[in-house]
Design a protein around this motif. Sequence first.
Motif, PDB file in Angstrom:
ATOM      1  N   MET A   1      -4.461  42.993 -39.662  1.00  0.00           N
ATOM      2  CA  MET A   1      -3.838  42.592 -38.579  1.00  0.00           C
ATOM      3  C   MET A   1      -2.573  41.774 -38.596  1.00  0.00           C
ATOM      4  SD  MET A   1      -7.183  41.815 -36.169  1.00  0.00           S
ATOM      5  CE  MET A   1      -6.467  40.328 -35.740  1.00  0.00           C
ATOM      6  N   ASN A   2      -1.672  41.837 -37.776  1.00  0.00           N
ATOM      7  CA  ASN A   2      -0.275  41.161 -37.785  1.00  0.00           C
ATOM      8  C   ASN A   2      -0.848  39.545 -37.845  1.00  0.00           C
ATOM      9  OD1 ASN A   2       1.291  43.240 -38.356  1.00  0.00           O
ATOM     10  ND2 ASN A   2       1.690  43.765 -36.027  1.00  0.00           N
ATOM     11  N   ALA A   3      -1.660  39.339 -36.930  1.00  0.00           N
ATOM     12  CA  ALA A   3      -2.395  38.010 -36.571  1.00  0.00           C
ATOM     13  C   ALA A   3      -2.749  37.430 -37.671  1.00  0.00           C
ATOM     14  CB  ALA A   3      -3.248  37.914 -35.491  1.00  0.00           C
ATOM     15  N   ALA A   4      -3.649  38.288 -38.669  1.00  0.00           N
ATOM     16  CA  ALA A   4      -4.121  37.898 -39.795  1.00  0.00           C
ATOM     17  C   ALA A   4      -2.991  37.636 -41.085  1.00  0.00           C
ATOM     18  CB  ALA A   4      -5.067  38.735 -40.414  1.00  0.00           C
TER      19      ALA A   4
ATOM     20  N   TYR B   1      -6.745  29.461 -45.612  1.00  0.00           N
ATOM     21  CA  TYR B   1      -6.103  30.272 -44.413  1.00  0.00           C
ATOM     22  C   TYR B   1      -5.386  31.624 -45.178  1.00  0.00           C
ATOM     23  CZ  TYR B   1      -4.924  26.983 -40.912  1.00  0.00           C
ATOM     24  OH  TYR B   1      -4.905  26.165 -39.691  1.00  0.00           O
ATOM     25  N   PHE B   2      -5.192  31.528 -46.486  1.00  0.00           N
ATOM     26  CA  PHE B   2      -4.552  32.995 -47.134  1.00  0.00           C
ATOM     27  C   PHE B   2      -5.888  33.769 -46.990  1.00  0.00           C
ATOM     28  CE2 PHE B   2      -3.966  35.500 -50.783  1.00  0.00           C
ATOM     29  CZ  PHE B   2      -2.605  35.763 -50.549  1.00  0.00           C
TER      30      PHE B   2
ATOM     31  N   LEU C   1      -9.189  33.136 -37.237  1.00  0.00           N
ATOM     32  CA  LEU C   1      -7.787  33.241 -36.811  1.00  0.00           C
ATOM     33  C   LEU C   1      -7.573  32.541 -35.520  1.00  0.00           C
ATOM     34  CD1 LEU C   1      -7.058  36.929 -37.612  1.00  0.00           C
ATOM     35  CD2 LEU C   1      -6.738  35.038 -38.890  1.00  0.00           C
ATOM     36  N   TRP C   2      -8.583  32.731 -34.583  1.00  0.00           N
ATOM     37  CA  TRP C   2      -8.521  31.917 -33.313  1.00  0.00           C
ATOM     38  C   TRP C   2      -8.767  30.513 -33.450  1.00  0.00           C
ATOM     39  CZ3 TRP C   2      -6.702  33.483 -29.078  1.00  0.00           C
ATOM     40  CH2 TRP C   2      -6.369  34.712 -28.524  1.00  0.00           C
ATOM     41  N   LEU C   3      -9.435  29.808 -34.519  1.00  0.00           N
ATOM     42  CA  LEU C   3      -9.607  28.426 -34.656  1.00  0.00           C
ATOM     43  C   LEU C   3      -8.250  27.924 -34.994  1.00  0.00           C
ATOM     44  CD1 LEU C   3     -13.163  28.439 -36.181  1.00  0.00           C
ATOM     45  CD2 LEU C   3     -12.391  27.612 -33.910  1.00  0.00           C
ATOM     46  N   THR C   4      -7.628  28.701 -36.072  1.00  0.00           N
ATOM     47  CA  THR C   4      -6.387  28.231 -36.521  1.00  0.00           C
ATOM     48  C   THR C   4      -5.330  27.884 -35.474  1.00  0.00           C
ATOM     49  OG1 THR C   4      -5.072  30.067 -36.854  1.00  0.00           O
ATOM     50  CG2 THR C   4      -6.549  29.475 -38.656  1.00  0.00           C
TER      51      THR C   4
ATOM     52  N   CYS D   1       4.332  28.221 -35.425  1.00  0.00           N
ATOM     53  CA  CYS D   1       3.570  29.195 -36.271  1.00  0.00           C
ATOM     54  C   CYS D   1       1.876  29.663 -35.866  1.00  0.00           C
ATOM     55  CB  CYS D   1       3.328  28.913 -37.878  1.00  0.00           C
ATOM     56  SG  CYS D   1       4.842  28.731 -38.878  1.00  0.00           S
ATOM     57  N   GLY D   2       1.405  28.546 -34.957  1.00  0.00           N
ATOM     58  CA  GLY D   2       0.055  28.637 -34.555  1.00  0.00           C
ATOM     59  C   GLY D   2       0.360  29.542 -33.206  1.00  0.00           C
ATOM     60  N   PHE D   3       1.525  29.136 -32.504  1.00  0.00           N
ATOM     61  CA  PHE D   3       1.532  30.010 -31.196  1.00  0.00           C
ATOM     62  C   PHE D   3       2.019  31.441 -31.415  1.00  0.00           C
ATOM     63  CE2 PHE D   3       4.426  30.962 -27.402  1.00  0.00           C
ATOM     64  CZ  PHE D   3       3.573  31.111 -26.523  1.00  0.00           C
ATOM     65  N   VAL D   4       2.774  31.690 -32.468  1.00  0.00           N
ATOM     66  CA  VAL D   4       3.038  33.246 -32.876  1.00  0.00           C
ATOM     67  C   VAL D   4       1.607  33.901 -33.156  1.00  0.00           C
ATOM     68  CG1 VAL D   4       3.862  34.770 -34.667  1.00  0.00           C
ATOM     69  CG2 VAL D   4       5.321  32.815 -33.699  1.00  0.00           C
ATOM     70  N   THR D   5       0.873  33.222 -33.879  1.00  0.00           N
ATOM     71  CA  THR D   5      -0.474  33.619 -34.136  1.00  0.00           C
ATOM     72  C   THR D   5      -1.277  34.061 -32.985  1.00  0.00           C
ATOM     73  OG1 THR D   5      -0.766  32.653 -36.350  1.00  0.00           O
ATOM     74  CG2 THR D   5      -2.893  33.409 -35.469  1.00  0.00           C
TER      75      THR D   5
END
Length: 121
Positions: A6-9, A60-61, A72-75, A109-113
């Motif tokens: 996924m792009n979020a990932a 994260y990686f 991903l949500w927790l980040t 970066c978190g907002f983009v995720t």
Amino acid sequence: MHLRMMNAAKSVQYFGVFLLIEGTLLILVPDLFLSFFLLRAEDVWVRVVGVALAILGYFYFRMGSWNIRPFLWLTTHSRSFQFAAIVTFVLFGMASPMLLLPSGFEFLCGFVTFLLLRKEG
């Protein structure tokens, strides 16, 4: 069977690389790295934080590469919290306003995720 990433990932995975680099710089050349933010490394704790950042970057990686949605949500939560904490430290005179640069980058970066997770359902 291999799932498409996924792009979020991917955004979390890329941020993991950023954390790995940041952590490594704090371990190896803390004064050089911190000088960009008008700070100095006066104690071993800066290197200890570098180790923690490098470990977090590895998580994260790897979690990004495995598409672990709950992580991903927790980040997005943790990156928002760190920004609020740094803003509070700056407002109370406990930290240099220069810390808002890397902290703000992390928040963005978190907002983009967050946006990518919402888009990808």
